[in-house]
Write a protein that holds these residues in place. Sequence first.
Motif, PDB file in Angstrom:
ATOM      1  N   LYS A   1      26.146  33.764  38.112  1.00 42.19           N
ATOM      2  CA  LYS A   1      26.769  35.134  37.420  1.00 42.19           C
ATOM      3  C   LYS A   1      28.188  34.933  37.210  1.00 42.19           C
ATOM      4  CE  LYS A   1      23.093  38.430  38.174  1.00 42.19           C
ATOM      5  NZ  LYS A   1      22.444  39.416  39.138  1.00 42.19           N
ATOM      6  N   SER A   2      28.820  34.574  38.679  1.00 39.39           N
ATOM      7  CA  SER A   2      30.299  34.391  38.661  1.00 39.39           C
ATOM      8  C   SER A   2      30.708  33.501  37.716  1.00 39.39           C
ATOM      9  CB  SER A   2      30.260  34.047  40.251  1.00 39.39           C
ATOM     10  OG  SER A   2      31.571  33.451  40.260  1.00 39.39           O
ATOM     11  N   LEU A   3      29.932  32.239  37.424  1.00 39.11           N
ATOM     12  CA  LEU A   3      30.560  31.441  36.483  1.00 39.11           C
ATOM     13  C   LEU A   3      30.166  31.988  35.063  1.00 39.11           C
ATOM     14  CD1 LEU A   3      28.889  28.050  37.452  1.00 39.11           C
ATOM     15  CD2 LEU A   3      31.078  28.231  37.232  1.00 39.11           C
ATOM     16  N   GLU A   4      29.111  32.822  34.903  1.00 35.80           N
ATOM     17  CA  GLU A   4      29.101  33.503  33.527  1.00 35.80           C
ATOM     18  C   GLU A   4      30.249  34.326  33.141  1.00 35.80           C
ATOM     19  OE1 GLU A   4      24.245  33.814  32.977  1.00 35.80           O
ATOM     20  OE2 GLU A   4      25.384  35.376  33.642  1.00 35.80           O
ATOM     21  N   THR A   5      30.676  34.956  34.167  1.00 37.50           N
ATOM     22  CA  THR A   5      31.962  36.019  34.232  1.00 37.50           C
ATOM     23  C   THR A   5      33.033  35.177  33.922  1.00 37.50           C
ATOM     24  OG1 THR A   5      30.808  37.345  35.710  1.00 37.50           O
ATOM     25  CG2 THR A   5      32.971  37.830  35.356  1.00 37.50           C
ATOM     26  N   GLU A   6      33.081  34.212  34.647  1.00 38.52           N
ATOM     27  CA  GLU A   6      34.559  33.155  34.303  1.00 38.52           C
ATOM     28  C   GLU A   6      34.638  32.778  33.099  1.00 38.52           C
ATOM     29  OE1 GLU A   6      35.234  30.312  37.259  1.00 38.52           O
ATOM     30  OE2 GLU A   6      34.699  31.447  38.827  1.00 38.52           O
ATOM     31  N   ILE A   7      33.375  32.055  32.403  1.00 39.07           N
ATOM     32  CA  ILE A   7      33.371  31.738  31.075  1.00 39.07           C
ATOM     33  C   ILE A   7      33.788  32.753  29.986  1.00 39.07           C
ATOM     34  CG2 ILE A   7      31.565  30.812  29.288  1.00 39.07           C
ATOM     35  CD1 ILE A   7      30.167  29.544  31.819  1.00 39.07           C
ATOM     36  N   GLN A   8      32.908  33.864  30.230  1.00 35.85           N
ATOM     37  CA  GLN A   8      33.264  35.103  29.180  1.00 35.85           C
ATOM     38  C   GLN A   8      34.592  35.446  29.162  1.00 35.85           C
ATOM     39  OE1 GLN A   8      30.465  37.840  30.739  1.00 35.85           O
ATOM     40  NE2 GLN A   8      28.628  36.988  29.829  1.00 35.85           N
ATOM     41  N   SER A   9      35.454  35.522  30.272  1.00 35.95           N
ATOM     42  CA  SER A   9      36.947  35.935  30.522  1.00 35.95           C
ATOM     43  C   SER A   9      37.502  34.708  29.825  1.00 35.95           C
ATOM     44  CB  SER A   9      37.383  35.918  31.940  1.00 35.95           C
ATOM     45  OG  SER A   9      36.535  36.741  32.569  1.00 35.95           O
ATOM     46  N   ALA A  10      37.098  33.648  30.113  1.00 31.51           N
ATOM     47  CA  ALA A  10      37.948  32.508  29.605  1.00 31.51           C
ATOM     48  C   ALA A  10      37.619  32.193  27.924  1.00 31.51           C
ATOM     49  CB  ALA A  10      37.420  31.063  29.871  1.00 31.51           C
TER      50      ALA A  10
END
Lengths: 174, 173
Positions: free
Chosen positions: B68-77
């Motif tokens: 989930k944390s990675l998903e959030t990072e990807i979405q932010s990026a």
Amino acid sequence: MMREWYRLNEARESWVFLRIELVERNGELDEWELGVGNMNHLLRTTACDRDEVADEGELLRRLGREVPHGIGSDGILITRDAEIVAQLRRRLIANDAVITPTLRGLRHVPLDEIADEYFAGHLPPVQDTVSSSDGDRNRLASGVPTHASIETLWRMWTQIVPVIPSQALTERRL
Amino acid sequence: MTANESSSTFTRRKFTLTEALDARLVKLANQHYQGNVSLCLRAAIEDHESTLNDSELLTLHQIEQQIKSLETEIQSATGTRTDETEVQGQLTQTHEFKGLTSGDGRDRMIERVFKVFQASDSSLRIADIVDQLDGQPEAIIRACGRLIDFGYLVEAEESSRYRLPVWGKTDDL
């Protein structure tokens, strides 16, 4: 079962229609009429009133034997209005002649609420002449005849099921 | 070595291993426990015990959080965002038949039967569904009945055949 003989179960007891009348002076159950059916057939109707039995307890017990319920039965109880189930609950509690009363396994659909929610308060008239005499009697604001026979309820119900959300049939568990 | 282990009383025990496992044990001991095979084995037992005690659930949860944390990072990026209402809509769609029965997997059979009708251009017999779903005729017959009673299927003009209801459609078309 041979594959050539695979057929729909025409006797599936998917829907239960119930009408009850109470004695005006004391609120006890005076009579009931019940029907069981599905989209294709009204399989059977049964009725019983106080003249046929010794007391209200027997009337309620007979009703219990006719209602196809039980956990996993997935039957849908259709009544003219929500008050009918409330009245039935009250009588089941008040009458200790009924041992372990339960409505489990059924879901409830009160037609007056369906009328309000999906038909702006007015159900369409039943498109059949077989029970047209019901249509001449008093009607609730919902368009459901107050003394509608079970057959009329079944016809009304088969008309409206295809145009209301399926969730409306399942959301109210008893 | 853990504190727990240092306070233990040691017992000598004879047991057998395959040659291949023994070689792996020696290799692991050399890599991680300064060649102490006994220590490696004790650690392996503790590790396996925690696995048996369902501690893997915690690990899975941690992995889930990391994803989930990675998903959030990807979405932010990337500047994209998963619309929650869209996801909810997809869930609702796949759960169209949830609640039509009181459970025990019958909802899933209803959905499977419905999908067969969705994929078909013509009306179908019950036997066609049984063929396509490879058996379970009783469950399929029950599911078809439920679909009809909830307005998801209608009887075709031709006897004993069924199809999805389509507004305005007749079997002549």
